[in-house]
Design a protein around this motif. Structure first.
Motif, short mmCIF file in Angstrom:
data_model
loop_
_atom_site.label_atom_id
_atom_site.label_comp_id
_atom_site.label_asym_id
_atom_site.label_seq_id
_atom_site.Cartn_x
_atom_site.Cartn_y
_atom_site.Cartn_z
N GLY A 133 46.16 37.67 40.35
CA GLY A 133 45.91 37.69 41.78
C GLY A 133 46.75 36.64 42.46
O GLY A 133 46.68 35.45 42.12
N SER A 134 47.57 37.03 43.40
CA SER A 134 48.45 36.07 44.08
C SER A 134 47.68 35.28 45.13
O SER A 134 46.69 35.75 45.70
CB SER A 134 49.62 36.81 44.75
N ALA A 135 48.16 34.09 45.41
CA ALA A 135 47.55 33.28 46.48
C ALA A 135 47.68 33.98 47.83
O ALA A 135 46.77 33.90 48.67
CB ALA A 135 48.22 31.91 46.53
N GLU A 136 48.79 34.68 48.02
CA GLU A 136 49.03 35.36 49.29
C GLU A 136 48.03 36.49 49.54
O GLU A 136 47.82 36.89 50.68
CB GLU A 136 50.46 35.90 49.34
N SER A 137 47.42 37.02 48.48
CA SER A 137 46.49 38.14 48.63
C SER A 137 45.05 37.68 48.91
O SER A 137 44.18 38.51 49.17
CB SER A 137 46.49 38.98 47.35
N VAL A 138 44.81 36.38 48.86
CA VAL A 138 43.45 35.86 49.02
C VAL A 138 43.08 35.80 50.50
O VAL A 138 43.73 35.10 51.28
CB VAL A 138 43.31 34.46 48.39
N PRO A 139 42.03 36.51 50.94
CA PRO A 139 41.60 36.41 52.33
C PRO A 139 41.01 35.03 52.60
O PRO A 139 40.16 34.55 51.85
CB PRO A 139 40.52 37.50 52.46
N VAL A 140 41.46 34.39 53.68
CA VAL A 140 40.95 33.09 54.09
C VAL A 140 40.12 33.29 55.35
O VAL A 140 40.61 33.83 56.35
CB VAL A 140 42.09 32.09 54.33
N GLU A 141 38.88 32.85 55.30
CA GLU A 141 37.93 33.05 56.39
C GLU A 141 37.55 31.71 57.00
O GLU A 141 37.17 30.78 56.27
CB GLU A 141 36.69 33.76 55.85
N LEU A 142 37.64 31.60 58.31
CA LEU A 142 37.11 30.44 59.02
C LEU A 142 35.70 30.81 59.47
O LEU A 142 35.52 31.68 60.32
CB LEU A 142 37.99 30.07 60.21
N ARG A 143 34.73 30.16 58.87
CA ARG A 143 33.34 30.53 59.09
C ARG A 143 32.64 29.46 59.92
O ARG A 143 32.84 28.27 59.72
CB ARG A 143 32.63 30.71 57.75
N GLY A 144 31.80 29.88 60.85
CA GLY A 144 31.08 28.94 61.69
C GLY A 144 31.96 28.37 62.78
O GLY A 144 33.08 28.83 63.03
N SER A 145 31.46 27.34 63.47
CA SER A 145 32.23 26.66 64.51
C SER A 145 31.64 25.28 64.71
O SER A 145 30.59 24.94 64.14
CB SER A 145 32.19 27.45 65.83
N GLY A 146 32.32 24.46 65.53
CA GLY A 146 31.84 23.11 65.76
C GLY A 146 31.65 22.36 64.46
O GLY A 146 32.48 22.43 63.55
N THR A 147 30.53 21.65 64.33
CA THR A 147 30.26 20.88 63.11
C THR A 147 29.77 21.76 61.96
O THR A 147 29.49 21.24 60.88
CB THR A 147 29.23 19.77 63.39
N CYS A 148 29.66 23.05 62.18
CA CYS A 148 29.36 24.00 61.10
C CYS A 148 30.62 24.73 60.64
O CYS A 148 30.52 25.72 59.90
CB CYS A 148 28.31 25.01 61.54
#
Length: 291
Positions: free
Chosen positions: A125-140
């Protein structure tokens, strides 16, 4: 509050592994985790047995040679400098296979595992294929690397993701659970948290992990100060928050598996805290997590 479910760094060490959590040592049936430290030029051979595994760099690169009844495959794992420097590529090792890890410059590698029934092919599995998710907001706000998430990379039982929480933020929040089989609503999954915490000028970092009883299972109850190399076992219960102390970014690796026929991560939020999700839309994501 102390708990048998919090394993400080070194407590779960065994043989060549800095961490060696097996279903037997955890007291459950499916999930496992090993952390292997290889010196420059080092080689390690392991047998997959009745489990499937994902080999993931925590720092450094290696060659992974996988041998099974279908032949041998060899994969170059580029890795990364450390867990805070970005996403890593990874290698899937099927059950009933033998794998050899060789690292020219040395490194640290996580072997995330789960007992399974199907034997799938060895894959890269390549690093480029990994989905990156920004979860939450603010201090979460936190960043999730979904390299082994359900629906992202095919496994039989194993689910594995990484989470980066900037210093001062809370993650695994609102507290949630997955200790009941509720079709379409909640999965029954055992979970391992493995932590690394960024230090400051030679001083080790720290964070906190909470798990509270949900009324199902064994009544897991943890309030732990966690440091680099610590493990928290979660057979059941509301887990969260995971709190990164100010000035100390927190990394954790989640390894999950369970008895369900469907490989799915379905969670139920704690009813006292679920409202916090409704506040996220009005707050910006922590800029430390954005490019």
């Amino acid at each position: 509050m102390t708990s048998a479910h919090h394993l400080p760094a070194g407590k779960a060490a065994s043989g060549p592994y800095a961490v060696d959590v097996t279903p037997e040592s955890a007291g459950w049936a499916h999930s496992g985790l090993r952390v292997l430290e290889l010196p420059p030029g080092g080689t390690h051979l392991f047998t997959a047995g009745d489990s499937e595994w994902i080999v993931l760099s925590l720092g450094g690169s290696c060659t992974v040679a996988v041998t099974d009844d279908f032949g041998q495959d060899e994969f170059e794992l580029r890795g990364r400098a450390d867990v805070f420097s970005g996403v890593s590529d990874f290698v899937y090792v099927p059950r009933d296979a033998t794998a050899s890890l060789t690292s020219h410059e040395g490194g640290r590698f996580a072997l995330t595992g789960a007992r399974c029934e199907r034997r799938l092919p060895a894959r890269y599995g390549s690093a480029e294929s990994v989905p990156v998710e920004l979860r939450g907001s603010g201090t979460c706000s936190r960043r999730v690397h979904n390299f082994g998430a359900a629906g992202v990379f095919e496994c039989d039982k194993l689910i594995a993701v990484e989470v980066i929480t900037p210093g001062g933020n809370w993650s695994s929040y609102p507290p949630h659970k997955h200790d009941e089989d509720r079709p379409g609503e909640e999965s029954q999954l055992e979970e391992i948290y493995y932590f690394e915490i960024a230090g400051h000028e030679g001083t080790p970092g720290l964070g906190y992990q909470r798990v509270s009883p949900s009324g199902h299972g064994s009544g897991t109850d943890v309030l732990a100060e966690v440091r680099g190399g610590d493990v928290v076992l979660i057979p059941d219960g509301w887990h969260g928050p995971s709190i990164a102390a100010p000035g100390h970014d927190m990394y954790y690796l989640n390894v999950m598996a369970g008895p369900g026929a469907d490989r799915a991560w379905l969670i139920r939020d704690h009813p006292d805290h679920a409202w916090i999700r409704d506040t996220w839309a009005s707050q910006p994501v922590d800029p430390r997590l954005t490019p």
